[in-house]
Design an enzyme around this catalytic site. Structure first.
Site, short mmCIF file in Angstrom:
data_model
loop_
_atom_site.label_atom_id
_atom_site.label_comp_id
_atom_site.label_asym_id
_atom_site.label_seq_id
_atom_site.Cartn_x
_atom_site.Cartn_y
_atom_site.Cartn_z
N GLU A 48 3.34 -9.52 -7.16
CA GLU A 48 2.15 -9.32 -7.99
C GLU A 48 2.41 -8.50 -9.25
OE1 GLU A 48 2.94 -7.70 -5.36
OE2 GLU A 48 2.15 -5.66 -5.33
N LYS A 64 -7.98 -7.11 -17.31
CA LYS A 64 -8.32 -6.92 -18.72
C LYS A 64 -8.10 -8.19 -19.55
CE LYS A 64 -8.84 -3.09 -21.40
NZ LYS A 64 -9.33 -2.01 -20.61
N GLY A 85 0.84 -1.19 0.00
CA GLY A 85 0.00 0.00 0.00
C GLY A 85 0.87 1.23 0.00
N SER A 113 -18.67 2.49 -24.49
CA SER A 113 -17.63 3.40 -24.97
C SER A 113 -16.98 2.86 -26.24
CB SER A 113 -16.57 3.59 -23.90
OG SER A 113 -15.82 2.39 -23.77
N GLY A 114 -17.22 1.57 -26.51
CA GLY A 114 -16.56 0.96 -27.65
C GLY A 114 -15.24 0.33 -27.25
N GLY A 115 -14.83 0.57 -26.01
CA GLY A 115 -13.62 -0.07 -25.50
C GLY A 115 -13.92 -1.52 -25.15
N VAL A 116 -12.87 -2.26 -24.81
CA VAL A 116 -13.03 -3.69 -24.55
C VAL A 116 -14.03 -3.95 -23.42
CG1 VAL A 116 -11.79 -5.79 -23.89
CG2 VAL A 116 -10.61 -4.03 -25.18
N ASP A 117 -13.87 -3.24 -22.32
CA ASP A 117 -14.63 -3.59 -21.11
C ASP A 117 -16.13 -3.38 -21.28
OD1 ASP A 117 -11.98 -3.58 -20.43
OD2 ASP A 117 -12.09 -1.69 -19.35
N SER A 118 -16.52 -2.20 -21.75
CA SER A 118 -17.96 -1.95 -21.87
C SER A 118 -18.54 -2.77 -23.02
CB SER A 118 -18.26 -0.46 -22.03
OG SER A 118 -17.75 0.05 -23.23
N SER A 119 -17.74 -3.03 -24.05
CA SER A 119 -18.25 -3.82 -25.19
C SER A 119 -18.54 -5.25 -24.76
CB SER A 119 -17.22 -3.85 -26.32
OG SER A 119 -16.98 -2.55 -26.79
N CYS A 159 5.23 -6.52 1.25
CA CYS A 159 5.73 -5.17 1.48
C CYS A 159 5.09 -4.54 2.72
CB CYS A 159 5.52 -4.33 0.22
SG CYS A 159 6.44 -2.79 0.25
N TYR A 160 4.16 -3.60 2.55
CA TYR A 160 3.50 -3.00 3.71
C TYR A 160 2.81 -4.08 4.56
CZ TYR A 160 0.48 -0.02 6.50
OH TYR A 160 -0.13 0.59 7.56
N HIS A 184 7.61 -7.20 -4.56
CA HIS A 184 6.23 -7.29 -5.05
C HIS A 184 6.04 -8.45 -6.03
CE1 HIS A 184 4.58 -3.63 -3.26
NE2 HIS A 184 5.86 -3.28 -3.23
#
Ligand code: XMP
Length: 479
Positions: free
Chosen positions: A133, A335, A11, A185-191, A44-45, A131
């Protein structure tokens, strides 16, 4: 919740900060349903918070350690099973552990950090200063797998198909007979979200697609063609270019731009939603969004807005202001997972393989005020860069690539004439989740060709530069 194991994440705080999140000691004494102690991995934290509770000592490092280090493994059993000695790990911390709690031992070190990883002798508790991750930690994935599967005993049985079925069922149950609207939006996520919802509830989904005036070249027409003509989704397209651009006039501060765009979007969206309600004779009760896990992480903070990196307008704003119940099927996904789901649902590669594009669009890629002229220049530069990436087969090798228009004019020469025009920056990065990124090593010849085309074909640009910064400490967008 009866977890199989607990990961205490890193964090932005120092454990010494006022109000820094502290760990409840009860977490370190938990047992699972079979009576075995719950495994804990502190990162880490998370390690520092855990070690302090256990009687260790944490101190500010003399110098903030940031970047790559070689990990030397002192005990390869458990967490480091199969991790090669000397493998690269990514460090990013200001404080570090200076004294181990009793019953803990060091299981790995680096040249700079004598305590890079620890394990308890008493319980299945582990901690790493680096890290695992982030992608730059070569064996990070293996380490997390060792913890989740080997130490916690989890199974990796998540599949795309089971996710799609489960979400469709969940959506139907939640929505009932109600109507849902979705900001496309036409982006990957909303499509992908749109197609998933359409499969689940058919025409009870209406998508609203807003032209906010800061879209890329050709985008407004393309998105409508794909969703209305190909997928036969109910689509309400609203061209609000003038409204957005008028409000953005003379605004340079990127956060202000984001707020203006976010607020205007809410207004336009709200109006469109009302019109849909009138047409359908039924007010949509749900709002679906393609929010991903990184949007969630980067937009919230444990305490106040201090660590909010950016206000991603697709996360905040809409639901509170519009009084909808929210459906976010991808809230826990990254994603690459959403892309996989999109492919499974039959979305064309042109959409699922598309680079991410921020909600506030080209407004955050024009440093300084957004004007119709600067937008026209940036659209052309961006289109050339993307076209060349596609032609050379490089498009899919990068996470994201785009052009940025800088409010800096420099001298150039064209023919015998002196020019005084803008600088265009090209940015291309590799990443798996957008949370960390490295600049893409695009071939020199390719960059030379793109630069030539941009400088020769676009009036208003006489110099192109290539961004060679990684995230962190830079971000992907310039803003
Ligand atoms: P940064 O610039 O924060 O970007 O390193 C990380 C990723 O997020 C995208 N981005 C956004 N996406 N709405 C979005 O949907 C936004 O407001 C937004 N801001 C940044 C950015 O393009 C990159 O992929």
């Amino acid at each position: 919740m009866n977890p199989q194991g607990i990961v205490l994440s890193g964090g932005p705080c120092s454990v010494f900060d006022e109000g820094a999140p502290q760990l409840d000691a009860a977490f370190l004494e938990m047992t699972r349903s079979d009576g075995s102690p719950t495994p804990v991995l502190g990162i880490c934290y998370g390690l520092q918070a855990m070690a302090r509770l256990e009687g260790g000592e944490v101190a500010p490092a003399e110098r903030r350690e940031f970047g790559r280090a070689h990990l030397h493994i002192d005990d390869a059993a458990g967490l480091f099973q199969g991790v090669p000695d000397g493998s690269i790990v990514w460090m990013s911390h200001g404080d570090h552990l200076t004294r181990l709690p009793s019953n803990y031992r060091v299981i790995a070190h680096t040249g700079n950090a004598p305590i890079a990883a620890v394990a308890s002798d008493r319980l299945p508790h582990y901690g790493v200063q680096f890290h695992p991750e982030v992608v730059h930690t070569a064996a990070g994935r293996l380490l997390i797998e060792n913890f989740a599967m080997g130490i916690c005993g989890c199974r990796g049985d998540w599949t795309r198909a089971s996710f799609v079925d489960e979400k469709k069922r969940e959506i139907r149950e939640t929505v009932g007979d109600a109507h849902v609207i979705l900001g496309l939006s036409g982006g990957v996520d909303s499509s992908v979200a749109a197609v998933l919802l359409h499969e689940a509830i058919g025409d009870r989904l209406t998508c609203i697609y807003v032209n906010n005036g800061v879209l890329r070249k050709g985008e407004w027409e393309e998105v409508q063609a794909v969703f209305r003509d190909h997928f036969h989704l109910r689509l309400k397209a609203v061209d609000a270019t003038d409204l957005f651009l008028d409000r953005l006039a003379d605004v340079s501060d990127p956060e202000k731009k984001r707020k203006i765009i976010g607020n205007a979007f809410v207004e336009v969206f709200d109006r469109a939603a009302h019109e849909i309600a009138e047409e359908a004779g039924d007010r949509p009760a749900f709002l679906a969004q393609g929010t991903l896990y990184p949007d969630v992480i980067e937009s919230v903070s444990f305490k106040g807005p201090s660590a909010t990196i950016k206000t991603h307008h697709n996360v905040g704003g809409l639901p509170e202001k519009l009084d909808f119940e929210v459906i976010e099927p991808f809230r826990e996904l990254f994603k690459d997972e959403v892309r996989e789901i999109g492919r499974l649902l039959g979305l064309p590669e042109l959409i699922v393989g598309r680079h991410p594009f921020p909600g506030p669009g080209l407004a955050v890629r024009i440093v300084g005020p957004v004007t119709r002229e600067s937008l026209a220049i940036l659209r052309e530069a961006d289109a050339i860069f993307i076209e060349e990436l596609r032609l050379s087969g490089l498009y899919d090798t990068v996470w994201q690539a785009f052009a940025v228009l800088l409010p800096v004019q420099t001298v150039g020469v064209m023919g015998d004439e002196r020019t005084y025009e803008n600088v265009c920056a090209l940015r291309a990065v590799t990443s798996v989740d957008g949370m960390t990124a490295d600049w893409a090593r695009l071939p020199d010849d390719f960059l030379a060709h793109v630069s030539n085309r941009i400088v020769n074909e676009i009036r208003g640009v006489n110099r192109a530069v290539y961004d060679i910064s990684s995230k962190p400490p830079a971000t992907i967008e310039w803003e």
